[in-house]
Design a protein around this motif. Structure first.
Motif, PDB file in Angstrom:
ATOM      1  N   LYS A   2     143.211 113.184  94.670  1.00 18.27           N
ATOM      2  CA  LYS A   2     142.549 112.388  93.489  1.00 18.27           C
ATOM      3  C   LYS A   2     142.224 112.919  92.333  1.00 18.27           C
ATOM      4  O   LYS A   2     142.402 112.574  91.248  1.00 18.27           O
ATOM      5  CB  LYS A   2     141.428 111.415  94.264  1.00 18.27           C
ATOM      6  N   ASP A   3     141.515 114.081  92.475  1.00 20.56           N
ATOM      7  CA  ASP A   3     141.051 114.886  91.490  1.00 20.56           C
ATOM      8  C   ASP A   3     142.387 115.501  90.575  1.00 20.56           C
ATOM      9  O   ASP A   3     142.210 115.506  89.438  1.00 20.56           O
ATOM     10  CB  ASP A   3     140.358 116.144  91.940  1.00 20.56           C
ATOM     11  N   ASP A   4     143.218 115.724  91.367  1.00 24.34           N
ATOM     12  CA  ASP A   4     144.504 116.198  90.625  1.00 24.34           C
ATOM     13  C   ASP A   4     145.015 115.019  89.708  1.00 24.34           C
ATOM     14  O   ASP A   4     145.586 115.262  88.660  1.00 24.34           O
ATOM     15  CB  ASP A   4     145.644 116.658  91.671  1.00 24.34           C
ATOM     16  N   PHE A   5     145.055 114.025  90.240  1.00 27.15           N
ATOM     17  CA  PHE A   5     145.623 112.724  89.508  1.00 27.15           C
ATOM     18  C   PHE A   5     144.597 112.427  88.130  1.00 27.15           C
ATOM     19  O   PHE A   5     145.191 112.105  86.948  1.00 27.15           O
ATOM     20  CB  PHE A   5     145.629 111.300  90.289  1.00 27.15           C
ATOM     21  N   VAL A   6     143.286 112.596  88.521  1.00 25.57           N
ATOM     22  CA  VAL A   6     142.497 112.438  87.381  1.00 25.57           C
ATOM     23  C   VAL A   6     142.871 113.296  86.320  1.00 25.57           C
ATOM     24  O   VAL A   6     142.896 113.061  85.116  1.00 25.57           O
ATOM     25  CB  VAL A   6     140.798 112.651  87.810  1.00 25.57           C
ATOM     26  N   ARG A   7     142.919 114.678  86.535  1.00 29.42           N
ATOM     27  CA  ARG A   7     143.100 115.683  85.690  1.00 29.42           C
ATOM     28  C   ARG A   7     144.600 115.612  85.054  1.00 29.42           C
ATOM     29  O   ARG A   7     144.550 115.589  83.781  1.00 29.42           O
ATOM     30  CB  ARG A   7     143.246 117.084  86.422  1.00 29.42           C
ATOM     31  N   ILE A   8     145.474 115.124  85.590  1.00 35.17           N
ATOM     32  CA  ILE A   8     146.701 114.655  84.955  1.00 35.17           C
ATOM     33  C   ILE A   8     146.713 113.538  83.852  1.00 35.17           C
ATOM     34  O   ILE A   8     147.260 113.815  82.982  1.00 35.17           O
ATOM     35  CB  ILE A   8     147.713 114.208  86.306  1.00 35.17           C
ATOM     36  N   LEU A   9     145.872 112.603  84.303  1.00 37.06           N
ATOM     37  CA  LEU A   9     145.434 111.586  83.166  1.00 37.06           C
ATOM     38  C   LEU A   9     144.892 111.926  82.281  1.00 37.06           C
ATOM     39  O   LEU A   9     144.735 111.302  81.105  1.00 37.06           O
ATOM     40  CB  LEU A   9     144.874 110.488  84.098  1.00 37.06           C
ATOM     41  N   LYS A  10     143.943 112.892  82.412  1.00 39.85           N
ATOM     42  CA  LYS A  10     142.963 113.353  81.199  1.00 39.85           C
ATOM     43  C   LYS A  10     143.361 114.664  80.416  1.00 39.85           C
ATOM     44  O   LYS A  10     143.081 114.822  79.107  1.00 39.85           O
ATOM     45  CB  LYS A  10     141.632 113.489  81.809  1.00 39.85           C
ATOM     46  N   GLU A  11     143.776 115.719  81.136  1.00 44.36           N
ATOM     47  CA  GLU A  11     144.109 116.812  80.292  1.00 44.36           C
ATOM     48  C   GLU A  11     145.223 117.194  79.384  1.00 44.36           C
ATOM     49  O   GLU A  11     144.995 117.584  78.380  1.00 44.36           O
ATOM     50  CB  GLU A  11     143.968 117.975  81.437  1.00 44.36           C
ATOM     51  N   ILE A  61     155.658 110.381  95.919  1.00 45.75           N
ATOM     52  CA  ILE A  61     156.398 110.788  94.949  1.00 45.75           C
ATOM     53  C   ILE A  61     155.685 111.485  93.825  1.00 45.75           C
ATOM     54  O   ILE A  61     156.069 111.879  92.697  1.00 45.75           O
ATOM     55  CB  ILE A  61     156.942 109.803  94.230  1.00 45.75           C
ATOM     56  N   GLY A  62     154.432 112.141  94.299  1.00 42.98           N
ATOM     57  CA  GLY A  62     153.764 112.929  93.523  1.00 42.98           C
ATOM     58  C   GLY A  62     152.903 112.200  92.110  1.00 42.98           C
ATOM     59  O   GLY A  62     152.841 111.083  92.199  1.00 42.98           O
ATOM     60  N   ALA A  63     152.943 112.861  90.865  1.00 41.23           N
ATOM     61  CA  ALA A  63     152.443 112.257  89.754  1.00 41.23           C
ATOM     62  C   ALA A  63     153.352 111.411  89.157  1.00 41.23           C
ATOM     63  O   ALA A  63     152.698 110.499  88.397  1.00 41.23           O
ATOM     64  CB  ALA A  63     152.245 113.538  88.696  1.00 41.23           C
ATOM     65  N   GLU A  94     139.449 107.358  86.994  1.00 41.74           N
ATOM     66  CA  GLU A  94     139.045 107.491  88.616  1.00 41.74           C
ATOM     67  C   GLU A  94     139.742 106.548  89.500  1.00 41.74           C
ATOM     68  O   GLU A  94     140.280 106.835  90.374  1.00 41.74           O
ATOM     69  CB  GLU A  94     137.541 107.502  88.567  1.00 41.74           C
ATOM     70  N   ALA A  95     139.708 105.139  88.840  1.00 41.07           N
ATOM     71  CA  ALA A  95     140.406 104.112  89.787  1.00 41.07           C
ATOM     72  C   ALA A  95     141.742 104.053  89.840  1.00 41.07           C
ATOM     73  O   ALA A  95     142.461 103.864  90.862  1.00 41.07           O
ATOM     74  CB  ALA A  95     140.003 102.773  89.042  1.00 41.07           C
ATOM     75  N   LEU A  96     142.447 104.548  88.683  1.00 39.25           N
ATOM     76  CA  LEU A  96     143.984 104.944  88.492  1.00 39.25           C
ATOM     77  C   LEU A  96     144.294 105.851  89.460  1.00 39.25           C
ATOM     78  O   LEU A  96     145.283 105.838  90.382  1.00 39.25           O
ATOM     79  CB  LEU A  96     144.310 104.872  87.076  1.00 39.25           C
ATOM     80  N   ALA A  97     143.609 107.048  89.485  1.00 41.05           N
ATOM     81  CA  ALA A  97     143.848 108.013  90.454  1.00 41.05           C
ATOM     82  C   ALA A  97     143.412 107.537  91.874  1.00 41.05           C
ATOM     83  O   ALA A  97     144.366 108.090  92.709  1.00 41.05           O
ATOM     84  CB  ALA A  97     142.757 109.243  90.085  1.00 41.05           C
ATOM     85  N   THR A  98     142.473 106.951  92.254  1.00 37.75           N
ATOM     86  CA  THR A  98     142.377 106.430  93.553  1.00 37.75           C
ATOM     87  C   THR A  98     143.585 105.550  93.914  1.00 37.75           C
ATOM     88  O   THR A  98     144.187 105.863  95.029  1.00 37.75           O
ATOM     89  CB  THR A  98     140.973 105.676  93.518  1.00 37.75           C
ATOM     90  N   HIS A  99     143.843 104.594  93.209  1.00 38.04           N
ATOM     91  CA  HIS A  99     145.170 103.673  93.615  1.00 38.04           C
ATOM     92  C   HIS A  99     146.567 104.459  93.723  1.00 38.04           C
ATOM     93  O   HIS A  99     147.422 104.312  94.624  1.00 38.04           O
ATOM     94  CB  HIS A  99     145.255 102.503  92.425  1.00 38.04           C
ATOM     95  N   ALA A 100     146.604 105.469  92.803  1.00 38.78           N
ATOM     96  CA  ALA A 100     147.973 106.443  92.889  1.00 38.78           C
ATOM     97  C   ALA A 100     148.030 107.091  94.117  1.00 38.78           C
ATOM     98  O   ALA A 100     149.013 107.175  94.953  1.00 38.78           O
ATOM     99  CB  ALA A 100     148.142 107.311  91.753  1.00 38.78           C
ATOM    100  N   HIS A 101     146.590 107.613  94.516  1.00 35.22           N
ATOM    101  CA  HIS A 101     146.444 108.677  95.572  1.00 35.22           C
ATOM    102  C   HIS A 101     146.741 107.588  96.926  1.00 35.22           C
ATOM    103  O   HIS A 101     147.298 107.844  97.959  1.00 35.22           O
ATOM    104  CB  HIS A 101     145.136 109.466  95.783  1.00 35.22           C
ATOM    105  N   LYS A 102     146.100 106.491  97.018  1.00 38.05           N
ATOM    106  CA  LYS A 102     146.313 105.666  98.414  1.00 38.05           C
ATOM    107  C   LYS A 102     147.694 105.394  98.325  1.00 38.05           C
ATOM    108  O   LYS A 102     148.117 105.259  99.676  1.00 38.05           O
ATOM    109  CB  LYS A 102     145.390 104.624  97.838  1.00 38.05           C
ATOM    110  N   VAL A 103     148.482 104.944  97.305  1.00 36.31           N
ATOM    111  CA  VAL A 103     149.931 104.395  97.458  1.00 36.31           C
ATOM    112  C   VAL A 103     150.782 105.719  97.876  1.00 36.31           C
ATOM    113  O   VAL A 103     151.583 105.327  98.728  1.00 36.31           O
ATOM    114  CB  VAL A 103     150.418 103.734  96.118  1.00 36.31           C
ATOM    115  N   ASN A 104     150.410 106.659  97.241  1.00 38.53           N
ATOM    116  CA  ASN A 104     151.255 107.875  97.684  1.00 38.53           C
ATOM    117  C   ASN A 104     151.062 108.235  99.199  1.00 38.53           C
ATOM    118  O   ASN A 104     151.874 108.605  99.995  1.00 38.53           O
ATOM    119  CB  ASN A 104     150.947 109.136  97.104  1.00 38.53           C
ATOM    120  N   GLN A 105     149.858 107.919  99.662  1.00 37.22           N
ATOM    121  CA  GLN A 105     149.578 108.502 101.002  1.00 37.22           C
ATOM    122  C   GLN A 105     150.167 107.191 102.097  1.00 37.22           C
ATOM    123  O   GLN A 105     150.514 107.617 103.151  1.00 37.22           O
ATOM    124  CB  GLN A 105     147.768 108.442 101.290  1.00 37.22           C
TER     125      GLN A 105
END
Length: 173
Positions: free
Chosen positions: A67-76, A120-122, A104-115
């Motif tokens: 989830k933290d990786d997804f947050v970084r991808i959305l912000k950095e 399909i990663g990022a 954070e919510a977007l990252a949570t949803h993306a991580h949940k669906v990937n699991q």
């Protein structure tokens, strides 16, 4: 120069002095004469030479994104998906603002669906954002000017149904 010779001239410096595994065993390239007609300038690691890309059998296994990786991808990144959508809707006169809790919510949803479905990663972020902003994208031309703040409540309201239902997630996200 034929394509084969050109490729050899590019590949040979990459494998000279190494040991290569073949179906016949290990072969030291020290004992293989290399003949090149011309020197090809080296490419930078960020932009590999297209003639050798995909020619070596390299297998890399990656860890799943957190989830933290997804947050970084959305912000950095300067060209993150959130910034791309902000710029896209700005062309319609709509100022789009993503709050930290929305990311954070977007990252949570993306991580949940990937699991729960195919991981399909990022790339999952693209489908999640597209689904979440679909309605707004079509309404933006009629809005003319305005400001839309995307927060966690907005994200959850539009994505909860898709991420909780595994069948919908599989085909829509």
């Amino acid at each position: 120069m034929s394509r084969g010779r050109e490729c050899n001239a590019t590949c040979c410096p990459s494998v000279e002095g190494t040991t290569v595994q073949t179906r016949y065993g290990y072969v030291s390239t020290d004992h293989i004469p290399v003949h090149r007609r011309r020197r090809i300038p080296p490419q930078s690691p960020q932009r590999p030479d297209a003639r050798i890309t995909g020619r070596f059998p390299i297998r890399v296994e990656l860890n799943d994104l957190t989830k933290d990786d997804f947050v970084r991808i959305l912000k950095e990144p300067k060209s993150s998906l959130t910034r791309q959508y902000e710029a896209l809707l700005q062309t319609e006169g709509v100022a789009l603002v993503f709050t930290d809790d929305a990311m954070e919510a977007l990252a949570t949803h993306a991580h949940k669906v990937n699991q729960s479905t195919q991981n399909i990663g990022a790339r999952r972020l693209y489908t999640i954002l597209e689904r979440m902003l679909e309605e707004l994208s079509f309404e933006a031309p009629e809005m003319k000017t305005g400001r839309v703040v995307i927060n966690a409540a907005y994200v959850n309201e539009r994505l909860q149904r898709f991420t909780e239902d595994e069948d919908l997630s599989k085909y829509i996200l």
